[in-house]
Design a protein around this motif. Sequence first.
Motif, PDB file in Angstrom:
ATOM      1  N   ASN A 141     -10.407 -25.239 102.632  1.00  0.00           N
ATOM      2  CA  ASN A 141     -10.578 -26.679 102.547  1.00  0.00           C
ATOM      3  C   ASN A 141     -12.059 -26.941 102.303  1.00  0.00           C
ATOM      4  O   ASN A 141     -12.874 -26.542 103.138  1.00  0.00           O
ATOM      5  CB  ASN A 141     -10.105 -27.360 103.836  1.00  0.00           C
ATOM      6  CG  ASN A 141     -10.055 -28.864 103.707  1.00  0.00           C
ATOM      7  OD1 ASN A 141     -10.180 -29.406 102.614  1.00  0.00           O
ATOM      8  ND2 ASN A 141      -9.885 -29.539 104.821  1.00  0.00           N
ATOM      9  N   PRO A 142     -12.433 -27.572 101.186  1.00  0.00           N
ATOM     10  CA  PRO A 142     -11.587 -28.096 100.119  1.00  0.00           C
ATOM     11  C   PRO A 142     -10.807 -26.984  99.395  1.00  0.00           C
ATOM     12  O   PRO A 142     -11.136 -25.815  99.506  1.00  0.00           O
ATOM     13  CB  PRO A 142     -12.589 -28.740  99.157  1.00  0.00           C
ATOM     14  CG  PRO A 142     -13.880 -28.835  99.888  1.00  0.00           C
ATOM     15  CD  PRO A 142     -13.863 -27.798 100.938  1.00  0.00           C
ATOM     16  N   THR A 143      -9.780 -27.407  98.645  1.00  0.00           N
ATOM     17  CA  THR A 143      -8.947 -26.465  97.892  1.00  0.00           C
ATOM     18  C   THR A 143      -9.839 -25.594  97.000  1.00  0.00           C
ATOM     19  O   THR A 143     -10.676 -26.116  96.271  1.00  0.00           O
ATOM     20  CB  THR A 143      -7.954 -27.253  97.017  1.00  0.00           C
ATOM     21  OG1 THR A 143      -7.218 -28.115  97.878  1.00  0.00           O
ATOM     22  CG2 THR A 143      -6.995 -26.327  96.300  1.00  0.00           C
ATOM     23  N   PRO A 144      -9.682 -24.270  97.083  1.00  0.00           N
ATOM     24  CA  PRO A 144     -10.575 -23.405  96.310  1.00  0.00           C
ATOM     25  C   PRO A 144     -10.372 -23.554  94.796  1.00  0.00           C
ATOM     26  O   PRO A 144      -9.280 -23.869  94.339  1.00  0.00           O
ATOM     27  CB  PRO A 144     -10.178 -21.991  96.760  1.00  0.00           C
ATOM     28  CG  PRO A 144      -9.408 -22.163  98.010  1.00  0.00           C
ATOM     29  CD  PRO A 144      -8.766 -23.510  97.933  1.00  0.00           C
ATOM     30  N   VAL A 145     -11.453 -23.305  94.068  1.00  0.00           N
ATOM     31  CA  VAL A 145     -11.335 -23.137  92.613  1.00  0.00           C
ATOM     32  C   VAL A 145     -11.477 -21.640  92.335  1.00  0.00           C
ATOM     33  O   VAL A 145     -12.088 -20.906  93.121  1.00  0.00           O
ATOM     34  CB  VAL A 145     -12.392 -23.952  91.846  1.00  0.00           C
ATOM     35  CG1 VAL A 145     -12.182 -25.440  92.059  1.00  0.00           C
ATOM     36  CG2 VAL A 145     -13.796 -23.544  92.245  1.00  0.00           C
ATOM     37  N   TYR A 146     -10.894 -21.186  91.204  1.00  0.00           N
ATOM     38  CA  TYR A 146     -10.823 -19.754  90.919  1.00  0.00           C
ATOM     39  C   TYR A 146     -11.594 -19.417  89.664  1.00  0.00           C
ATOM     40  O   TYR A 146     -11.750 -20.258  88.766  1.00  0.00           O
ATOM     41  CB  TYR A 146      -9.353 -19.331  90.747  1.00  0.00           C
ATOM     42  CG  TYR A 146      -8.535 -19.540  91.999  1.00  0.00           C
ATOM     43  CD1 TYR A 146      -8.474 -18.559  92.984  1.00  0.00           C
ATOM     44  CD2 TYR A 146      -7.848 -20.741  92.215  1.00  0.00           C
ATOM     45  CE1 TYR A 146      -7.742 -18.753  94.149  1.00  0.00           C
ATOM     46  CE2 TYR A 146      -7.111 -20.947  93.378  1.00  0.00           C
ATOM     47  CZ  TYR A 146      -7.064 -19.951  94.337  1.00  0.00           C
ATOM     48  OH  TYR A 146      -6.348 -20.147  95.482  1.00  0.00           O
ATOM     49  N   GLY A 147     -12.080 -18.216  89.647  1.00  0.00           N
ATOM     50  CA  GLY A 147     -12.694 -17.694  88.432  1.00  0.00           C
ATOM     51  C   GLY A 147     -12.250 -16.253  88.247  1.00  0.00           C
ATOM     52  O   GLY A 147     -12.051 -15.529  89.232  1.00  0.00           O
ATOM     53  N   TRP A 148     -12.035 -15.836  86.997  1.00  0.00           N
ATOM     54  CA  TRP A 148     -11.546 -14.479  86.726  1.00  0.00           C
ATOM     55  C   TRP A 148     -12.456 -13.764  85.738  1.00  0.00           C
ATOM     56  O   TRP A 148     -12.977 -14.376  84.808  1.00  0.00           O
ATOM     57  CB  TRP A 148     -10.138 -14.542  86.107  1.00  0.00           C
ATOM     58  CG  TRP A 148      -9.049 -14.928  87.057  1.00  0.00           C
ATOM     59  CD1 TRP A 148      -8.607 -16.181  87.323  1.00  0.00           C
ATOM     60  CD2 TRP A 148      -8.258 -14.052  87.851  1.00  0.00           C
ATOM     61  NE1 TRP A 148      -7.594 -16.157  88.233  1.00  0.00           N
ATOM     62  CE2 TRP A 148      -7.350 -14.851  88.573  1.00  0.00           C
ATOM     63  CE3 TRP A 148      -8.232 -12.653  88.034  1.00  0.00           C
ATOM     64  CZ2 TRP A 148      -6.426 -14.310  89.460  1.00  0.00           C
ATOM     65  CZ3 TRP A 148      -7.296 -12.121  88.906  1.00  0.00           C
ATOM     66  CH2 TRP A 148      -6.415 -12.953  89.620  1.00  0.00           C
TER      67      TRP A 148
ATOM     68  N   THR B 123     -12.280 -18.424  80.775  1.00  0.00           N
ATOM     69  CA  THR B 123     -12.791 -19.783  80.967  1.00  0.00           C
ATOM     70  C   THR B 123     -11.678 -20.811  80.791  1.00  0.00           C
ATOM     71  O   THR B 123     -10.563 -20.471  80.424  1.00  0.00           O
ATOM     72  CB  THR B 123     -13.928 -20.085  79.974  1.00  0.00           C
ATOM     73  OG1 THR B 123     -13.420 -19.827  78.664  1.00  0.00           O
ATOM     74  CG2 THR B 123     -15.133 -19.229  80.245  1.00  0.00           C
ATOM     75  N   GLY B 124     -12.038 -22.049  81.092  1.00  0.00           N
ATOM     76  CA  GLY B 124     -11.093 -23.155  80.897  1.00  0.00           C
ATOM     77  C   GLY B 124     -10.018 -23.136  81.943  1.00  0.00           C
ATOM     78  O   GLY B 124     -10.106 -22.389  82.929  1.00  0.00           O
ATOM     79  N   PRO B 125      -9.000 -23.934  81.783  1.00  0.00           N
ATOM     80  CA  PRO B 125      -7.930 -24.021  82.794  1.00  0.00           C
ATOM     81  C   PRO B 125      -7.237 -22.681  83.013  1.00  0.00           C
ATOM     82  O   PRO B 125      -6.755 -22.398  84.104  1.00  0.00           O
ATOM     83  CB  PRO B 125      -6.966 -25.063  82.223  1.00  0.00           C
ATOM     84  CG  PRO B 125      -7.383 -25.313  80.819  1.00  0.00           C
ATOM     85  CD  PRO B 125      -8.770 -24.847  80.655  1.00  0.00           C
ATOM     86  N   GLU B 126      -7.215 -21.823  81.995  1.00  0.00           N
ATOM     87  CA  GLU B 126      -6.619 -20.486  82.152  1.00  0.00           C
ATOM     88  C   GLU B 126      -7.312 -19.713  83.273  1.00  0.00           C
ATOM     89  O   GLU B 126      -6.688 -18.962  84.001  1.00  0.00           O
ATOM     90  CB  GLU B 126      -6.761 -19.691  80.844  1.00  0.00           C
ATOM     91  CG  GLU B 126      -5.784 -20.107  79.761  1.00  0.00           C
ATOM     92  CD  GLU B 126      -4.344 -19.941  80.209  1.00  0.00           C
ATOM     93  OE1 GLU B 126      -4.030 -18.885  80.786  1.00  0.00           O
ATOM     94  OE2 GLU B 126      -3.546 -20.870  80.000  1.00  0.00           O
TER      95      GLU B 126
ATOM     96  N   LEU C 118      -2.837 -14.773  87.819  1.00  0.00           N
ATOM     97  CA  LEU C 118      -3.220 -14.455  86.444  1.00  0.00           C
ATOM     98  C   LEU C 118      -2.187 -13.501  85.858  1.00  0.00           C
ATOM     99  O   LEU C 118      -1.905 -12.450  86.420  1.00  0.00           O
ATOM    100  CB  LEU C 118      -4.609 -13.807  86.406  1.00  0.00           C
ATOM    101  CG  LEU C 118      -5.100 -13.416  85.005  1.00  0.00           C
ATOM    102  CD1 LEU C 118      -5.477 -14.653  84.199  1.00  0.00           C
ATOM    103  CD2 LEU C 118      -6.296 -12.472  85.089  1.00  0.00           C
ATOM    104  N   ALA C 119      -1.621 -13.898  84.700  1.00  0.00           N
ATOM    105  CA  ALA C 119      -0.712 -13.024  83.953  1.00  0.00           C
ATOM    106  C   ALA C 119      -1.380 -12.783  82.604  1.00  0.00           C
ATOM    107  O   ALA C 119      -1.243 -13.596  81.694  1.00  0.00           O
ATOM    108  CB  ALA C 119       0.643 -13.698  83.790  1.00  0.00           C
ATOM    109  N   PRO C 120      -2.169 -11.691  82.487  1.00  0.00           N
ATOM    110  CA  PRO C 120      -2.941 -11.520  81.251  1.00  0.00           C
ATOM    111  C   PRO C 120      -2.005 -11.439  80.045  1.00  0.00           C
ATOM    112  O   PRO C 120      -1.031 -10.671  80.061  1.00  0.00           O
ATOM    113  CB  PRO C 120      -3.671 -10.192  81.464  1.00  0.00           C
ATOM    114  CG  PRO C 120      -3.598  -9.933  82.928  1.00  0.00           C
ATOM    115  CD  PRO C 120      -2.349 -10.579  83.410  1.00  0.00           C
TER     116      PRO C 120
END
Length: 352
Positions: free
Chosen positions: A244-251, A260-263, A269-271
């Motif tokens: 909390n707050p809701t996490p944001v993700y990066g890959w 990048t972007g919403p993906e 993640l399903a490459p």
Amino acid sequence: MRWLFVFSGVLLCAGQPASSSCPLQLSPPSPVVRFGDPFRVNCSSTAGQIESMGLESVYGSEKSEGVSSVAMEITSVRDWDMSVICYMNRPNVPQCSTDLPVTVYKTPDRVSISQASLAGPLVEGETYSLECDVVNVAPVRNLSVHWYMGEKMVLAQSFDGSSLSPVNATSVYNLTARRADDQSRIRCEAQLDFWAAVPSPPAVKSESRAVVVLYPPTFAQPGNETLELPAGGKFILNCSATGNPTPVYGWRAPGAVRLTGPEGNRSLLAPPFPLPGTYECTASNTRGSASKYFTVPQAPRNHTTMAALLGAFLSLAVVISFGGLLLLTPRGNFSFSKGGYLIGRPASSAPI
Ligand SMILES: *[C@@H]1O[C@H](CO)[C@@H](O)[C@H](O)[C@H]1NC(C)=O
Ligand SMILES: *[C@@H]1O[C@H](CO)[C@@H](O)[C@H](O)[C@H]1NC(C)=O
Ligand SMILES: *[C@@H]1O[C@H](CO)[C@@H](O)[C@H](O)[C@H]1NC(C)=O
Ligand SMILES: *[C@@H]1O[C@H](CO)[C@@H](O)[C@H](O)[C@H]1NC(C)=O
Ligand SMILES: *[C@@H]1O[C@H](CO)[C@@H](O)[C@H](O)[C@H]1NC(C)=O
């Protein structure tokens, strides 16, 4: 001083306490009355030969002659410190009496959790002193304050104090914020507890306040993972984290390719073009960030390919050993005794 004046008749004989020598029964035996309510008390005796009996209070007195009981009605109790005295006169026995304290109560005008403590979100691990203010309650020694987180009672506090008239009381609850408390509601309740055989008045409740607890991302499945690459080659990496707050993700895909972007901002993640190697996922919010690594090993070749490769290699080896050129080193590696031949780069004379 009004008091002295009212029951001077009793004081004359400095009444002995109620006992076997002074058989007086008061009803109710431990009276509890709400301030302003009517009150009735009855004093009776099992003694024989009663000349007279009397009841006295700040509201007046009652006296009866030649009977074994006396009663008093008060239309509205308006004293916080109140008792009733019953006395009895018998021939050739000193006057005796008993003093009955009356508990006069008042439920609080208001019970509230102080605004300041919960004005903003709480931070996991920090301790906050929350205050429950109970306004205008009596008697304070019969007050208890109960704190509830959701429907679970988390603190019960009772109070000392000799004041019989209304006071303001404050209960402090030191809350150490835990993530499990996030989105709970907290409230406090003020209760007057009477041991006497009378129903206690209902608790007065504060409004319930929302508890928001901020905490850093934590993975649902902690620890790095090594995946078996399935036959189809497709796989899904699960980086789901609570926070909390809701996490944001990066890959990051193998080769340090950043998605990048919403993906990229996804917990799963399903490459689309699955590659072996190491994938890194990072979950972050204002309280911190956490990374997790997924290792996808090189795909093992399927059996037909393996057999074909093995067969080709063996036939090559047989051909070479017939030529007397192949030796097996103690380490189990193949090597060639004469410098002319290298695996993968056969010399022109090799009979392939
Ligand atoms: C007081 O209580 C006794 C016993 O319950 C009863 O017999 C008596 O009549 C009562 N007296 C009055 C004045 O109410
Ligand atoms: C209790 O608090 C109320 C309001 O908060 C105030 O008006 C009152 O005077 C206080 N009473 C005492 C006994 O301090
Ligand atoms: C609550 O915290 C305050 C301030 O840290 C401290 O003075 C007090 O003793 C604590 N109360 C309890 C009941 O632990
Ligand atoms: C009020 O509280 C005191 C102290 O706990 C207790 O002794 C007393 O019996 C209570 N009053 C009643 C009427 O139960
Ligand atoms: C996951 O792998 C990274 C990089 O290899 C390492 O720094 C980290 O300590 C590992 N975490 C766990 C929980 O094993």
